[in-house]
Design a protein around this motif. Structure first.
Motif, short mmCIF file in Angstrom:
data_model
loop_
_atom_site.label_atom_id
_atom_site.label_comp_id
_atom_site.label_asym_id
_atom_site.label_seq_id
_atom_site.Cartn_x
_atom_site.Cartn_y
_atom_site.Cartn_z
N ALA A 81 0.83 -1.21 0.00
CA ALA A 81 0.00 0.00 0.00
C ALA A 81 0.86 1.26 0.00
CB ALA A 81 -0.95 -0.01 1.19
N ASN A 82 2.16 1.09 -0.23
CA ASN A 82 3.12 2.19 -0.34
C ASN A 82 3.32 2.92 0.99
OD1 ASN A 82 5.05 3.46 -1.85
ND2 ASN A 82 3.67 4.99 -2.68
N GLY A 83 3.09 2.24 2.09
CA GLY A 83 3.38 2.79 3.40
C GLY A 83 2.27 3.65 3.98
N PHE A 84 2.53 4.09 5.21
CA PHE A 84 1.59 4.94 5.93
C PHE A 84 1.66 6.37 5.43
CE2 PHE A 84 2.71 1.74 9.27
CZ PHE A 84 1.45 1.25 9.51
N THR A 85 0.55 7.10 5.60
CA THR A 85 0.59 8.55 5.41
C THR A 85 1.17 9.16 6.68
OG1 THR A 85 -1.59 8.98 6.36
CG2 THR A 85 -1.51 8.50 3.98
N MET A 86 1.47 10.43 6.64
CA MET A 86 2.06 11.06 7.82
C MET A 86 1.05 11.20 8.96
SD MET A 86 2.49 14.97 6.46
CE MET A 86 2.47 15.85 7.97
#
Length: 170
Positions: A81-86
């Motif tokens: 999922a291309n990582g977490f958002t900030m």
């Protein structure tokens, strides 16, 4: 692949023998072209039905339905999922899972994300971090500049009034 087809297990046959197995996620998500074989006349591509699919939503960069393999965990899903958002709250994720009779909720903490296996139909939710400040004070009322200000060591009410522009004359 169609909606029912696998992206993770595409098989290439030549002269009746399997010569390759391709995981399209390597190419689509990572740009890896190591298994980009040249197709020849009469090659057969077999796209089987998908295996396990899970959906991840919320504070990740790519909210999608992903096909996962047996050994893959929540950490692998987050990577897909291309990582977490900030703004993601990373400490606990929630899985909504069908158990045959209904649904259940699982709360997965940070330590368990690398070992928790996924089941077909899992719905993973990544929540938002709460808006909690560790060094904020607000001033509202008869001052020139209402708003949020940083609290420093030995900060006093008079200091806050001063940096907010002072009291209004009225």
């Amino acid at each position: 692949p169609s909606v029912k087809g696998s992206f993770r297990n595409i098989q290439v046959f030549r002269a009746g023998k399997q010569i390759a197995e391709v995981d399209l996620y390597d190419f689509l998500l990572k740009g890896n072209t190591d298994k980009n074989i040249r197709l020849e006349d009469n090659d057969v591509l077999l796209v089987p039905q998908y295996g396990k699919r899970v959906e991840i939503v919320g504070e990740v960069r790519r909210n999608l339905l992903f096909e996962v393999r047996e050994q893959e965990t929540i950490s692998n899903l987050i990577e897909m999922a291309n990582g977490f958002t900030m703004n993601a709250y990373r400490k606990i994720l929630t899985i909504q899972r069908s158990n045959g009779l209904g649904k259940s909720i699982l709360n997965i903490d940070e330590k368990e994300q690398g070992v928790t296996k996924l089941f077909d139909g899992d719905y993973v939710v990544v929540g938002k971090s709460p808006n909690i400040y560790t060094n904020r004070v607000q001033i509202i009322g008869a001052v020139l500049r209402e708003g949020d200000y940083e609290i420093k060591d030995n900060f006093r009410i008079t200091d806050l009034i001063k940096i907010s522009g002072g009291l209004k004359e009225d």
